[in-house]
Scaffold this active site. Structure first.
Site, PDB file in Angstrom:
ATOM      1  CG  ASP A  36      96.857  26.251  83.800  1.00 37.79           C
ATOM      2  OD1 ASP A  36      96.483  26.742  84.752  1.00 37.79           O
ATOM      3  OD2 ASP A  36      96.672  25.837  82.759  1.00 37.79           O
ATOM      4  CG  LEU A  84      92.233  29.028  92.156  1.00 39.42           C
ATOM      5  CD1 LEU A  84      94.155  28.073  92.768  1.00 39.42           C
ATOM      6  CD2 LEU A  84      93.451  31.033  91.901  1.00 39.42           C
ATOM      7  CD  GLU A  87      87.372  26.845  79.575  1.00 39.53           C
ATOM      8  OE1 GLU A  87      87.561  28.269  78.924  1.00 39.53           O
ATOM      9  OE2 GLU A  87      88.410  26.011  78.564  1.00 39.53           O
ATOM     10  CB  THR A 137      81.806  33.107  90.647  1.00 42.44           C
ATOM     11  OG1 THR A 137      81.661  34.242  90.129  1.00 42.44           O
ATOM     12  CG2 THR A 137      81.366  32.018  90.387  1.00 42.44           C
ATOM     13  CG  ASP A 138      79.824  37.665  92.918  1.00 41.11           C
ATOM     14  OD1 ASP A 138      80.176  36.808  91.312  1.00 41.11           O
ATOM     15  OD2 ASP A 138      79.892  38.542  92.894  1.00 41.11           O
ATOM     16  CD  GLU A 139      79.562  36.405  87.055  1.00 39.73           C
ATOM     17  OE1 GLU A 139      79.007  35.047  86.075  1.00 39.73           O
ATOM     18  OE2 GLU A 139      80.141  36.534  86.507  1.00 39.73           O
ATOM     19  CE1 TYR A 162      83.096  30.400  85.385  1.00 40.01           C
ATOM     20  CE2 TYR A 162      81.717  32.718  86.102  1.00 40.01           C
ATOM     21  CZ  TYR A 162      82.713  32.281  86.155  1.00 40.01           C
ATOM     22  OH  TYR A 162      83.305  32.051  87.389  1.00 40.01           O
ATOM     23  CE  LYS A 166      84.003  28.810  89.635  1.00 35.58           C
ATOM     24  NZ  LYS A 166      85.039  28.367  89.562  1.00 35.58           N
ATOM     25  CG  ASN A 191      83.274  41.561  88.549  1.00 39.22           C
ATOM     26  OD1 ASN A 191      82.469  40.651  89.434  1.00 39.22           O
ATOM     27  ND2 ASN A 191      83.241  41.432  87.554  1.00 39.22           N
ATOM     28  N   PRO A 217      84.080  48.490  73.423  1.00 41.85           N
ATOM     29  CG  PRO A 217      84.227  46.382  72.858  1.00 41.85           C
ATOM     30  CD  PRO A 217      84.907  47.758  73.834  1.00 41.85           C
ATOM     31  CE1 TYR A 219      80.033  42.895  75.825  1.00 33.51           C
ATOM     32  CE2 TYR A 219      79.994  41.997  77.312  1.00 33.51           C
ATOM     33  CZ  TYR A 219      80.352  41.736  76.111  1.00 33.51           C
ATOM     34  OH  TYR A 219      81.532  41.057  76.261  1.00 33.51           O
TER      35      TYR A 219
HETATM   36  P1  NAD Z   1      91.786  32.634  84.077  1.00 33.84           P
HETATM   37  O1  NAD Z   1      90.544  32.453  82.890  1.00 33.84           O
HETATM   38  O2  NAD Z   1      92.458  33.157  83.503  1.00 33.84           O
HETATM   39  O3  NAD Z   1      92.516  31.054  84.715  1.00 33.84           O
HETATM   40  C1  NAD Z   1      92.368  29.723  84.211  1.00 33.84           C
HETATM   41  C2  NAD Z   1      93.163  29.053  84.004  1.00 33.84           C
HETATM   42  O4  NAD Z   1      92.918  27.443  84.358  1.00 33.84           O
HETATM   43  C3  NAD Z   1      94.164  29.036  83.050  1.00 33.84           C
HETATM   44  O5  NAD Z   1      95.553  28.770  83.286  1.00 33.84           O
HETATM   45  C4  NAD Z   1      93.625  27.823  81.874  1.00 33.84           C
HETATM   46  O6  NAD Z   1      94.636  27.276  81.428  1.00 33.84           O
HETATM   47  C5  NAD Z   1      93.506  26.481  83.201  1.00 33.84           C
HETATM   48  N1  NAD Z   1      92.504  25.114  83.007  1.00 33.84           N
HETATM   49  C6  NAD Z   1      91.181  25.512  81.959  1.00 33.84           C
HETATM   50  N2  NAD Z   1      91.045  24.525  82.302  1.00 33.84           N
HETATM   51  C7  NAD Z   1      91.392  23.651  82.027  1.00 33.84           C
HETATM   52  C8  NAD Z   1      91.088  21.919  82.262  1.00 33.84           C
HETATM   53  N3  NAD Z   1      90.804  21.685  82.394  1.00 33.84           N
HETATM   54  N4  NAD Z   1      92.314  21.555  82.970  1.00 33.84           N
HETATM   55  C9  NAD Z   1      93.704  22.597  83.759  1.00 33.84           C
HETATM   56  N5  NAD Z   1      93.292  23.709  83.430  1.00 33.84           N
HETATM   57  C10 NAD Z   1      92.618  24.793  82.789  1.00 33.84           C
HETATM   58  O7  NAD Z   1      90.464  32.112  85.393  1.00 33.84           O
HETATM   59  P2  NAD Z   1      90.234  33.334  86.705  1.00 33.84           P
HETATM   60  O8  NAD Z   1      90.004  34.563  86.447  1.00 33.84           O
HETATM   61  O9  NAD Z   1      92.254  33.195  87.065  1.00 33.84           O
HETATM   62  O10 NAD Z   1      89.572  32.169  87.419  1.00 33.84           O
HETATM   63  C11 NAD Z   1      90.164  31.325  88.614  1.00 33.84           C
HETATM   64  C12 NAD Z   1      89.407  30.797  89.374  1.00 33.84           C
HETATM   65  O11 NAD Z   1      88.658  31.519  90.110  1.00 33.84           O
HETATM   66  C13 NAD Z   1      88.426  30.708  88.490  1.00 33.84           C
HETATM   67  O12 NAD Z   1      87.789  29.144  89.123  1.00 33.84           O
HETATM   68  C14 NAD Z   1      87.007  31.368  88.659  1.00 33.84           C
HETATM   69  O13 NAD Z   1      86.052  30.375  87.734  1.00 33.84           O
HETATM   70  C15 NAD Z   1      87.220  31.718  90.015  1.00 33.84           C
HETATM   71  N6  NAD Z   1      86.871  33.345  89.964  1.00 33.84           N
HETATM   72  C16 NAD Z   1      86.979  34.288  89.389  1.00 33.84           C
HETATM   73  C17 NAD Z   1      86.767  35.480  89.063  1.00 33.84           C
HETATM   74  C18 NAD Z   1      86.851  36.856  88.866  1.00 33.84           C
HETATM   75  O14 NAD Z   1      86.921  37.675  88.907  1.00 33.84           O
HETATM   76  N7  NAD Z   1      88.307  36.471  88.182  1.00 33.84           N
HETATM   77  C19 NAD Z   1      86.132  35.759  89.822  1.00 33.84           C
HETATM   78  C20 NAD Z   1      85.457  34.666  91.041  1.00 33.84           C
HETATM   79  C21 NAD Z   1      86.004  33.274  90.995  1.00 33.84           C
HETATM   80  O1  DAU Z   2      81.716  38.010  89.829  1.00 31.61           O
HETATM   81  C1  DAU Z   2      82.651  36.997  89.400  1.00 31.61           C
HETATM   82  C2  DAU Z   2      83.213  37.084  87.893  1.00 31.61           C
HETATM   83  O2  DAU Z   2      83.333  37.903  87.123  1.00 31.61           O
HETATM   84  C3  DAU Z   2      84.084  35.970  87.983  1.00 31.61           C
HETATM   85  O3  DAU Z   2      83.292  35.019  88.474  1.00 31.61           O
HETATM   86  C4  DAU Z   2      84.683  34.860  86.414  1.00 31.61           C
HETATM   87  O4  DAU Z   2      85.294  34.668  86.373  1.00 31.61           O
HETATM   88  C5  DAU Z   2      84.833  36.887  85.515  1.00 31.61           C
HETATM   89  O5  DAU Z   2      85.221  37.015  84.381  1.00 31.61           O
HETATM   90  C6  DAU Z   2      83.574  38.476  86.174  1.00 31.61           C
HETATM   91  O6  DAU Z   2      82.790  38.071  85.406  1.00 31.61           O
HETATM   92  P1  DAU Z   2      81.910  39.271  85.124  1.00 31.61           P
HETATM   93  O7  DAU Z   2      81.059  39.032  83.455  1.00 31.61           O
HETATM   94  O8  DAU Z   2      81.652  39.985  85.476  1.00 31.61           O
HETATM   95  O9  DAU Z   2      83.409  39.822  83.605  1.00 31.61           O
HETATM   96  P2  DAU Z   2      83.752  40.696  82.644  1.00 31.61           P
HETATM   97  O10 DAU Z   2      85.303  41.725  82.582  1.00 31.61           O
HETATM   98  O11 DAU Z   2      83.470  39.419  81.267  1.00 31.61           O
HETATM   99  O12 DAU Z   2      82.381  42.016  82.998  1.00 31.61           O
HETATM  100  C7  DAU Z   2      82.272  42.805  83.096  1.00 31.61           C
HETATM  101  C8  DAU Z   2      81.322  43.647  83.542  1.00 31.61           C
HETATM  102  O13 DAU Z   2      81.214  44.303  82.258  1.00 31.61           O
HETATM  103  C9  DAU Z   2      79.738  42.541  82.665  1.00 31.61           C
HETATM  104  O14 DAU Z   2      78.851  43.357  82.964  1.00 31.61           O
HETATM  105  C10 DAU Z   2      79.894  42.545  81.017  1.00 31.61           C
HETATM  106  C11 DAU Z   2      80.723  44.280  80.967  1.00 31.61           C
HETATM  107  N1  DAU Z   2      81.045  44.067  79.490  1.00 31.61           N
HETATM  108  C12 DAU Z   2      81.885  43.296  79.742  1.00 31.61           C
HETATM  109  C13 DAU Z   2      83.117  42.520  78.819  1.00 31.61           C
HETATM  110  C14 DAU Z   2      83.897  42.230  78.264  1.00 31.61           C
HETATM  111  C15 DAU Z   2      81.114  45.480  78.580  1.00 31.61           C
HETATM  112  O15 DAU Z   2      80.302  46.104  79.408  1.00 31.61           O
HETATM  113  N2  DAU Z   2      82.287  45.099  77.575  1.00 31.61           N
HETATM  114  C16 DAU Z   2      83.340  44.152  77.420  1.00 31.61           C
HETATM  115  O16 DAU Z   2      83.926  44.155  76.163  1.00 31.61           O
END
Ligand code: NAD
Ligand code: DAU
Length: 373
Positions: A36, A84, A87, A137-139, A162, A166, A191, A217, A219
């Site tokens: 990491d 995993l 960004e 991700t599903d995005e 983003y 992905k 999510n 906030p 959106y």
């Molecule tokens: P996060 O942003 O919390 O963590 C990402 C981690 O990767 C951090 O520890 C960071 O330091 C590390 N990292 C970033 N760039 C790096 C690099 N160049 N080299 C080495 N390490 C690096 O992310 P998360 O929410 O834990 O997501 C993890 C994975 O799951 C991601 O691939 C994301 O796309 C995927 N994902 C996340 C969600 C979600 O809801 N959070 C849902 C579906 C998929």
């Molecule tokens: O669907 C999986 C994805 O879910 C992952 O791949 C991403 O890594 C993860 O960040 C997440 O993406 P979202 O954009 O859906 O998550 P976020 O928490 O940023 O936002 C969730 C919803 O809430 C989205 O519709 C935007 C809204 N939002 C978000 C923030 C941060 C707000 O309304 N206000 C806010 O301040």
């Protein structure tokens, strides 16, 4: 005692990574090498208790560093990779897409290349059992209308920088399987929420803002829908897909739990009103705040905001026996409770570089960044 298998996990210090590394180490089945870069999204406190454990090795480094990655394969001889590192925040990708291309596209390509060379030289039996598990991700599927679900058959249509990065990484993983035979498995998840999530994301942002009396906030009009999955259930899915998923397979993973953003924020406020009423929080007592709901503000929408995500997880349930175990009501309470019970972690992520970045970059929701006075 059977010997533990070594696996290479990237991004193990982030939100999902922290929960996942804990699951693997606590299972007693694996020794984890966590690579990491410790970007803003990682927190050194999250896995501090595992330091010194014989089943956990931390390596600070970048997944784009081919020499380093290759040296880790050579040194630790892993039976597979859980990739995993990424960004992960849509809002940041709108402001600075380049970091997303570097880490998500070039970084994934670098991991695949190093894995391919290592895997090619393994004995035949180990070649067959090796897996490169790519967490996505599903995005990548874009946005749904009022009806329907994402499945493994849904066409890719990424809308944000983003999700485009992905999607690109998913295509490289697929190509490395089809062209070189690398045994890959991809999971596309909805999510996640739960402990250790960085407060740029909706749920922890709302919890932490509310407790410090800042505006909440939302959106646009708050009607966007996300399918929320408890992080522990996602971690179980990744582990299963690695252990049982045939090479080349893809699984979508979701919580079967659709929530409109505004509705979700209301639920968080209701729980906080019950377990941490504003008049019991020292810094809020003099504001006269009655309910955290009074902090909600509608702000300018996220550019290109996807309207709805929802997943049909039938394939992973049917073929691998996975199912979500934590219902939303219990999961969201557990999450709120975790943030209330871990003030040191919360303090560490709220200060420093991340706070500065928020001030500079969130122009489209600047109105919501002021303190509630
Ligand atoms: P996060 O942003 O919390 O963590 C990402 C981690 O990767 C951090 O520890 C960071 O330091 C590390 N990292 C970033 N760039 C790096 C690099 N160049 N080299 C080495 N390490 C690096 O992310 P998360 O929410 O834990 O997501 C993890 C994975 O799951 C991601 O691939 C994301 O796309 C995927 N994902 C996340 C969600 C979600 O809801 N959070 C849902 C579906 C998929
Ligand atoms: O669907 C999986 C994805 O879910 C992952 O791949 C991403 O890594 C993860 O960040 C997440 O993406 P979202 O954009 O859906 O998550 P976020 O928490 O940023 O936002 C969730 C919803 O809430 C989205 O519709 C935007 C809204 N939002 C978000 C923030 C941060 C707000 O309304 N206000 C806010 O301040």
């Amino acid at each position: 005692m059977t010997e533990k298998q070594t696996v290479l996990v990237t991004g193990g210090s982030g939100f999902i990574g922290t929960n996942f590394v804990r699951l693997l180490v606590q299972s007693g089945e694996y020794r984890v090498v966590n690579l990491d870069a410790l970007t803003y999204a990682a927190n050194s406190l999250s896995l501090a208790d595992l330091e010194g454990s014989p089943n956990y090795v931390f390596v600070k480094g970048n997944i784009t560093d081919r020499e380093l990655v290759s040296s880790l394969f050579a040194k630790y001889q892993p039976v597979g990779v859980f990739h995993l590192a990424a960004e992960s925040h849509v809002d940041r990708s709108i402001t600075n897409a380049e970091d997303f291309v570097q880490t998500n596209v070039i970084g994934t390509f670098t991991m695949l290349e190093a894995a391919r060379v290592y895997w090619n030289n393994l004995p035949e039996d180990q070649k067959n059992t090796f897996r490169f598990l790519h967490v996505s991700t599903d995005e990548v599927f874009g946005s749904l209308g009022a009806d329907g679900y994402f499945t493994e058959e849904t066409a890719y249509a990424p809308n944000s920088p983003y999700s485009a990065s992905k999607a690109s990484s998913d295509h490289f993983v697929r190509a490395f399987h089809h062209t070189y035979g690398l045994p890959t498995v991809i999971t596309n998840c909805s999510n996640n929420y739960g402990p250790y999530q960085f407060p740029e994301k909706l749920i922890p942002l709302m919890i932490m803002n509310a407790l410090s009396g800042k505006l909440l906030p939302v959106y646009g009009d708050g009607s966007n829908v996300r399918d929320w999955l408890y992080v522990g259930d996602h971690c179980n899915a990744i582990k299963l897909a690695f252990e049982k998923g045939p090479p080349g397979e893809v699984y979508v993973v979701g919580g079967n739990n659709e929530q409109k953003n505004l509705n979700l924020v209301h639920q968080i406020c209701s729980i906080l009103d019950e377990v941490a009423p504003p008049d019991e929080i020292q810094q809020l007592r003099e504001t006269g705040l009655k309910s955290y709901k009074d902090l909600i503000r509608f702000v300018t929408d996220r550019p290109g905001h996807d309207q709805r995500y929802a997943i049909d997880s039938a394939k992973i349930r049917r073929e691998l026996g996975w199912q979500a175990e934590v219902g939303f009501e219990a999961g969201i309470r557990r999450t709120v409770d975790w943030y209330l019970s871990n003030p040191d972690w919360v303090d560490q992520v709220s200060s420093g570089a991340y706070g500065e970045w928020i001030k500079k970059n969130y122009a489209w929701r600047a109105d919501a960044q002021q303190e509630a006075k």
